[in-house]
Design an enzyme around this catalytic site. Structure first.
Site, PDB file in Angstrom:
ATOM      1  N   VAL A 118       0.861  -1.177   0.000  1.00 28.26           N
ATOM      2  CA  VAL A 118       0.000   0.000   0.000  1.00 28.26           C
ATOM      3  C   VAL A 118       0.897   1.226   0.000  1.00 28.26           C
ATOM      4  CG1 VAL A 118      -1.821   1.262   1.207  1.00 28.26           C
ATOM      5  CG2 VAL A 118      -1.770  -1.243   1.295  1.00 28.26           C
ATOM      6  N   CYS A 119       0.597   2.183  -0.881  1.00 29.52           N
ATOM      7  CA  CYS A 119       1.308   3.453  -0.932  1.00 29.52           C
ATOM      8  C   CYS A 119       2.818   3.209  -1.099  1.00 29.52           C
ATOM      9  CB  CYS A 119       0.979   4.271   0.312  1.00 29.52           C
ATOM     10  SG  CYS A 119       1.416   6.024   0.205  1.00 29.52           S
ATOM     11  N   SER A 120       3.640   3.828  -0.253  1.00 27.16           N
ATOM     12  CA  SER A 120       5.090   3.717  -0.413  1.00 27.16           C
ATOM     13  C   SER A 120       5.650   2.385   0.055  1.00 27.16           C
ATOM     14  CB  SER A 120       5.796   4.864   0.325  1.00 27.16           C
ATOM     15  OG  SER A 120       5.499   4.829   1.707  1.00 27.16           O
TER      16      SER A 120
ATOM     17  N   THR B   5       2.402   3.388  -6.899  1.00 26.28           N
ATOM     18  CA  THR B   5       2.515   3.874  -5.536  1.00 26.28           C
ATOM     19  C   THR B   5       1.779   5.203  -5.486  1.00 26.28           C
ATOM     20  OG1 THR B   5       4.053   4.388  -3.726  1.00 26.28           O
ATOM     21  CG2 THR B   5       4.746   5.031  -5.938  1.00 26.28           C
TER      22      THR B   5
END
Length: 321
Positions: A106-108, A126
């Site tokens: 998730v995300c970074s 990302t």
């Protein structure tokens, strides 16, 4: 007997709390609201000790990573802690992630997967603000900046924060079907799941704001008037420039051609009307500058991979319907 699937969430200092709790609430919600005991949630840190999230919350894990059960789904959240990760965490991911049935970031969190070599040669995404950095730091990763999540084999990466909820709902739908995923979404008041390739951000956010007042005014005018004549010639005349000069200046200041900007603005306007109003597809297509339902359908399929009717069915909140 239900076949249980362990979802192991990796925790570390300065993790983004919503990257953890968003997907966790989705998987846990399957048991809470449908009675299906498919998922077993576990959290783990390198040494088994508690960690602080980037917002200051204290999270206490179930165990250390080396004591954690073999996961079906390994979930790696993002946060400031991905900027300079502990080499031991990267090494653990490199060794253990390939054994999981499904690897998710998730995300970074994608940076941790990339550092462990798990995204080499794969498509990934990302948070939109970090896509260029991910691509520069890990050139072997095929970064896609637009989608809210990207699947490549058994590795799935998602965009920033709330996109992790969309991704978790999609995984639940894969495993248990649409009705179960919708039951969870309704109880979380996340009404509907966004399509994977829905863009991460709105057209105005996706491009730079022009510094020249005449061009900046054009950007605002396009957003406010998607049904108008938005040809390069018409916009150039409004800006008081020749079409060639206007096109070159617009691209130079915003990083996007006028035509591409108009396409994004119209698509976003159509999405909003499909989500927020009961207007028919034909009326929406006229109001957003497409002219015909077929032209709007082609734009939706090309960009979002779904038709306007299907988009409305999947993304319009029940209250609006």
């Amino acid at each position: 007997m239900t076949h249980r699937r362990t979802v192991l969430i990796v925790l570390f200092d300065d993790v983004q709390s919503l990257d953890v709790t968003g997907p966790a609430e989705v998987f846990d919600g399957v048991g809470q609201w449908t009675g299906d005991a498919t998922y077993r949630l576990r959290t783990a840190t390198l040494d088994g000790g508690p960690v602080r999230t980037s917002s200051g919350l204290r999270l206490v894990p179930d165990s250390a990573l080396h004591d954690a059960p073999a996961p079906h789904t390994l979930l790696v959240p993002g946060g400031d802690g991905t900027r300079d990760p502990d080499p031991r965490l990267t090494a653990w991911l490199r060794e253990h992630a390939p054994r999981a049935e499904r690897v998710v970031s998730v995300c970074s969190g994608a940076f941790l997967l990339a550092a462990a070599g798990l995204l080499d040669g794969r498509r990934a995404t990302t948070h939109w603000a970090l896509c260029a950095t991910l691509a520069a730091r890990f050139p072997s990763v095929r970064v896609e900046p637009d989608p809210i999540y990207v699947r490549d084999g058994n590795v799935v990466t998602s965009a920033g924060v709330t996109a992790g909820i969309d991704l978790a709902l999609a995984l639940v739908e894969d495993d248990l079907g649409r009705e179960t995923a919708l039951a969870v979404a309704r109880n979380l008041v996340v009404f509907l799941r966004r399509p994977a390739n829905q863009t991460q951000f709105s057209a105005p956010l996706a491009v730079q704001t022009a510094s020249r007042p005449a061009l900046r005014d054009i950007q605002h005018w396009v957003v406010e008037n998607p049904a108008a004549d938005l040809s390069v010639e018409a916009l150039a005349a409004r800006a008081g420039l020749s079409p060639r000069h206007f096109a070159r200046a617009f691209h130079g200041e915003t990083g996007m051609t006028p035509g591409r900007y108009v396409d994004r603005v119209r698509l976003e306007a159509a999405r909003r009307q499909l989500e927020d109003t009961g207007d028919g597809v034909e009326a929406v297509s006229r109001a957003c500058g497409y002219g015909t339902p077929e032209a709007m359908r082609r734009a939706f399929v090309r960009t979002l991979g779904t038709s306007p009717a299907e988009y409305r069915r999947r993304f319009r909140p029940p209250a609006a319907a």
